[in-house]
Motif scaffolding. Structure first.
Motif, PDB file in Angstrom:
ATOM      1  N   VAL A   1       0.720  -1.387  -0.143  1.00 16.84           N
ATOM      2  CA  VAL A   1       0.078  -0.048  -0.052  1.00 16.84           C
ATOM      3  C   VAL A   1       0.893   1.260  -0.005  1.00 16.84           C
ATOM      4  CG1 VAL A   1      -1.650   1.575   1.300  1.00 16.84           C
ATOM      5  CG2 VAL A   1      -1.853  -1.066   1.219  1.00 16.84           C
ATOM      6  N   GLU A   2       0.641   2.174  -0.888  1.00 22.45           N
ATOM      7  CA  GLU A   2       1.196   3.778  -0.834  1.00 22.45           C
ATOM      8  C   GLU A   2       0.484   4.294   0.058  1.00 22.45           C
ATOM      9  OE1 GLU A   2       1.215   6.659  -4.230  1.00 22.45           O
ATOM     10  OE2 GLU A   2       3.238   5.474  -4.506  1.00 22.45           O
ATOM     11  N   VAL A   3       0.706   4.753   1.154  1.00 24.90           N
ATOM     12  CA  VAL A   3       0.013   5.686   2.051  1.00 24.90           C
ATOM     13  C   VAL A   3       0.103   7.051   1.378  1.00 24.90           C
ATOM     14  CG1 VAL A   3       0.008   6.662   4.546  1.00 24.90           C
ATOM     15  CG2 VAL A   3       0.479   4.156   4.009  1.00 24.90           C
ATOM     16  N   THR A   4      -1.251   7.780   1.324  1.00 21.13           N
ATOM     17  CA  THR A   4      -1.146   9.039   0.753  1.00 21.13           C
ATOM     18  C   THR A   4      -1.372  10.197   1.970  1.00 21.13           C
ATOM     19  OG1 THR A   4      -3.356   8.704   0.093  1.00 21.13           O
ATOM     20  CG2 THR A   4      -1.550   8.120  -1.679  1.00 21.13           C
ATOM     21  N   LYS A   5      -2.106   9.742   2.956  1.00 22.40           N
ATOM     22  CA  LYS A   5      -2.560  10.540   3.907  1.00 22.40           C
ATOM     23  C   LYS A   5      -2.822   9.871   5.145  1.00 22.40           C
ATOM     24  CE  LYS A   5      -6.278  14.048   4.650  1.00 22.40           C
ATOM     25  NZ  LYS A   5      -7.741  14.412   4.366  1.00 22.40           N
ATOM     26  N   ILE A   6      -2.351  10.718   6.227  1.00 23.42           N
ATOM     27  CA  ILE A   6      -2.541  10.091   7.794  1.00 23.42           C
ATOM     28  C   ILE A   6      -3.325  11.286   8.583  1.00 23.42           C
ATOM     29  CG2 ILE A   6      -1.395   9.351   9.718  1.00 23.42           C
ATOM     30  CD1 ILE A   6       0.895   8.294   7.996  1.00 23.42           C
ATOM     31  N   ASP A   7      -4.299  10.987   9.183  1.00 25.56           N
ATOM     32  CA  ASP A   7      -4.970  11.972  10.035  1.00 25.56           C
ATOM     33  C   ASP A   7      -5.063  11.365  11.202  1.00 25.56           C
ATOM     34  OD1 ASP A   7      -5.703  13.826   7.923  1.00 25.56           O
ATOM     35  OD2 ASP A   7      -7.297  12.081   7.180  1.00 25.56           O
ATOM     36  N   LEU A   8      -4.748  12.156  12.306  1.00 20.64           N
ATOM     37  CA  LEU A   8      -4.513  11.540  13.882  1.00 20.64           C
ATOM     38  C   LEU A   8      -5.294  12.535  14.699  1.00 20.64           C
ATOM     39  CD1 LEU A   8      -3.281   9.895  15.875  1.00 20.64           C
ATOM     40  CD2 LEU A   8      -1.481  11.541  15.881  1.00 20.64           C
TER      41      LEU A   8
ATOM     42  N   MET B   1      -3.363   3.818  -1.432  1.00 18.32           N
ATOM     43  CA  MET B   1      -3.591   3.164  -2.814  1.00 18.32           C
ATOM     44  C   MET B   1      -2.849   1.907  -2.753  1.00 18.32           C
ATOM     45  SD  MET B   1      -3.965   6.373  -5.495  1.00 18.32           S
ATOM     46  CE  MET B   1      -4.812   5.166  -6.705  1.00 18.32           C
ATOM     47  N   ARG B   2      -3.818   0.804  -3.222  1.00 19.23           N
ATOM     48  CA  ARG B   2      -2.884  -0.449  -3.447  1.00 19.23           C
ATOM     49  C   ARG B   2      -2.051  -0.395  -4.630  1.00 19.23           C
ATOM     50  NH1 ARG B   2      -3.974  -4.490   0.165  1.00 19.23           N
ATOM     51  NH2 ARG B   2      -6.093  -4.612   1.096  1.00 19.23           N
ATOM     52  N   LEU B   3      -0.928  -1.083  -4.245  1.00 20.90           N
ATOM     53  CA  LEU B   3       0.056  -1.351  -5.515  1.00 20.90           C
ATOM     54  C   LEU B   3       0.058  -2.629  -6.074  1.00 20.90           C
ATOM     55  CD1 LEU B   3       3.156   0.711  -4.006  1.00 20.90           C
ATOM     56  CD2 LEU B   3       1.131   1.335  -5.614  1.00 20.90           C
ATOM     57  N   ILE B   4       0.122  -2.891  -7.329  1.00 24.59           N
ATOM     58  CA  ILE B   4      -0.046  -4.099  -8.173  1.00 24.59           C
ATOM     59  C   ILE B   4       1.557  -4.941  -8.012  1.00 24.59           C
ATOM     60  CG2 ILE B   4      -0.432  -5.665 -10.142  1.00 24.59           C
ATOM     61  CD1 ILE B   4      -2.559  -3.493 -10.506  1.00 24.59           C
ATOM     62  N   GLU B   5       1.861  -6.193  -7.772  1.00 22.90           N
ATOM     63  CA  GLU B   5       2.969  -6.758  -7.769  1.00 22.90           C
ATOM     64  C   GLU B   5       2.684  -7.874  -8.690  1.00 22.90           C
ATOM     65  OE1 GLU B   5       5.875  -6.629  -3.868  1.00 22.90           O
ATOM     66  OE2 GLU B   5       4.069  -7.852  -3.766  1.00 22.90           O
ATOM     67  N   VAL B   6       3.926  -8.174  -9.718  1.00 20.85           N
ATOM     68  CA  VAL B   6       3.784  -9.297 -10.603  1.00 20.85           C
ATOM     69  C   VAL B   6       5.090 -10.102 -10.440  1.00 20.85           C
ATOM     70  CG1 VAL B   6       2.391  -8.171 -12.216  1.00 20.85           C
ATOM     71  CG2 VAL B   6       4.959  -7.865 -12.527  1.00 20.85           C
TER      72      VAL B   6
ATOM     73  N   ALA C   1       4.639   2.013  16.562  1.00 23.53           N
ATOM     74  CA  ALA C   1       4.464   0.645  16.955  1.00 23.53           C
ATOM     75  C   ALA C   1       3.060   0.603  16.598  1.00 23.53           C
ATOM     76  CB  ALA C   1       4.629   0.832  18.758  1.00 23.53           C
ATOM     77  N   THR C   2       1.983   1.486  16.575  1.00 23.63           N
ATOM     78  CA  THR C   2       0.515   1.219  16.326  1.00 23.63           C
ATOM     79  C   THR C   2       0.428   1.170  14.646  1.00 23.63           C
ATOM     80  OG1 THR C   2      -0.066   3.086  17.812  1.00 23.63           O
ATOM     81  CG2 THR C   2      -1.754   2.619  16.116  1.00 23.63           C
ATOM     82  N   ILE C   3       1.143   1.812  13.985  1.00 22.33           N
ATOM     83  CA  ILE C   3       1.158   1.511  12.337  1.00 22.33           C
ATOM     84  C   ILE C   3       1.691  -0.046  12.337  1.00 22.33           C
ATOM     85  CG2 ILE C   3       1.970   2.124  10.120  1.00 22.33           C
ATOM     86  CD1 ILE C   3       1.898   4.960  11.130  1.00 22.33           C
ATOM     87  N   GLY C   4       2.612  -0.467  12.901  1.00 26.40           N
ATOM     88  CA  GLY C   4       3.206  -1.741  12.756  1.00 26.40           C
ATOM     89  C   GLY C   4       2.113  -2.886  13.089  1.00 26.40           C
ATOM     90  N   GLN C   5       1.092  -2.512  13.867  1.00 23.25           N
ATOM     91  CA  GLN C   5       0.178  -3.603  14.076  1.00 23.25           C
ATOM     92  C   GLN C   5      -0.777  -3.716  12.730  1.00 23.25           C
ATOM     93  OE1 GLN C   5      -1.966  -2.694  17.769  1.00 23.25           O
ATOM     94  NE2 GLN C   5      -0.286  -1.953  18.580  1.00 23.25           N
ATOM     95  N   VAL C   6      -0.554  -2.884  11.877  1.00 21.69           N
ATOM     96  CA  VAL C   6      -1.474  -3.037  10.663  1.00 21.69           C
ATOM     97  C   VAL C   6      -0.769  -3.356   9.510  1.00 21.69           C
ATOM     98  CG1 VAL C   6      -2.903  -1.804   8.992  1.00 21.69           C
ATOM     99  CG2 VAL C   6      -2.911  -1.047  11.575  1.00 21.69           C
ATOM    100  N   PHE C   7       0.502  -2.846   9.307  1.00 19.28           N
ATOM    101  CA  PHE C   7       1.530  -3.052   8.300  1.00 19.28           C
ATOM    102  C   PHE C   7       2.804  -3.851   8.577  1.00 19.28           C
ATOM    103  CE2 PHE C   7      -0.759   0.903   7.094  1.00 19.28           C
ATOM    104  CZ  PHE C   7      -1.359   0.663   5.818  1.00 19.28           C
TER     105      PHE C   7
END
Length: 217
Positions: free
Chosen positions: A7-14, A24-29, A66-72
Motif C-alpha cells: 500500500v502506498e500511504v497518501t494521507k494520515i489523520d490523527l 492506494m494498493r500497488l500491484i505486484e507481478v 508501534a501502532t502502524i506496525g500492528q497494521v502493516f
C-alpha cells in the motif's frame, strides 16, 4: 493475494482517539527469472482507508510507529501463517530454497511439487500409468485489475486429479500476481477429468496444471 499487496500511504489523520490511514494498493507481478515479486507500477483505482481506534493518545513518534506496525509489516514471515494454504506452501518452499541458495531456473518438474502424504498417489510416467483426460476445463475470468494493467502470463499449480475426476490439493509452483493466481485457482476447482489409470484401474495422480492469461488486440 490481497493480504500481501503493498500500500502506498497518501494521507494520515490523527486525533486523540483515532488514527486514519488512506492510501492506494500497488500491484505486484511475479518475475520468474529472478523468483521474486516486483512492483508493476500500476495503482489500484480504489483507495484503501484504515481506521485505528486508539486506547491512548500517541505522544511520541515511537508510539505512532508501534501502532502502524500492528497494521502493516514488511516482514513476510509475519504474514505466512495467516495465508491460504496454496500460498503458504509456496512461500515456505521459496524461503527454504532462498536460504539454501539453490534457486534454479531450469525446466519444470513434478519434483518441485510439495511432498504428498498419500503414498498411493501415482505420477504420469510411472509404470502402467495412463494420464487423465480433460472433460471440462473452462477458462478463468480475467481479473479486471490485471486486464486494466495489461498484465498477462501463466500460473502453474501442482494438483492431484482424484479417482472422482476432480482437482484436489492445489499448490502454487509458479505464481503471476495481480489476482491472476486466485482467478486460476477458482476455475480449476471446477475442472473435471476422466481419471488416470494404472493397469486399467482408476488411480489418483499428481501432475502440474497451467492456466494462461493472454490479452489479444
Amino acid at each position: 493475494m490481497d493480504s500481501l499487496r503493498p500500500v502506498e500511504v497518501t494521507k494520515i489523520d490523527l486525533s486523540s482517539d483515532k488514527l486514519s490511514i488512506t492510501g492506494m494498493r500497488l500491484i505486484e507481478v511475479y518475475d520468474s527469472p529472478h523468483h521474486q515479486f516486483i512492483l508493476d507500477g500500476y495503482k489500484h483505482a480504489a483507495k484503501v482507508k484504515i481506521e485505528i481506534e486508539l486506547r491512548a493518545p500517541l505522544n511520541t513518534l515511537q508510539d505512532a510507529i508501534a501502532t502502524i506496525g500492528q497494521v502493516f509489516t514488511s516482514n513476510l514471515d509475519d504474514l505466512v501463517p495467516s495465508l491460504p494454504d496454496y500460498w503458504r506452501t509456496y512461500l515456505q518452499r521459496q524461503q527454504k530454497t532462498t536460504s539454501a541458495e539453490t534457486v534454479s531456473s531450469g525446466p519444470r518438474s513434478n519434483a518441485n511439487a510439495p511432498a504428498q502424504k498419500d503414498a498411493q498417489v501415482a505420477r504420469v510416467g510411472d509404470k502402467g500409468v495412463k494420464p487423465p483426460k480433460a472433460l471440462f476445463t473452462p477458462e478463468p475470468k480475467y481479473p479486471l485489475l490485471a486486464r486494466a494493467a495489461s498484465i498477462q502470463g501463466a500460473c502453474i499449480f501442482s494438483a492431484t486429479i482424484g479417482v472422482d475426476g476432480a482437482v484436489h490439493d492445489l499448490h502454487l509452483l509458479q505464481p503471476r500476481g495481480a489476482g491472476l493466481d486466485e482467478a486460476a485457482l477458482s476455475v480449476m476447482r471446477t475442472w473435471k477429468f476422466k481419471p488416470a489409470t494404472q493397469n486399467g484401474q482408476p488411480v489418483p495422480v499428481r501432475l502440474s496444471l497451467e492456466v494462461s492469461f493472454n490479452l489479444y488486440k
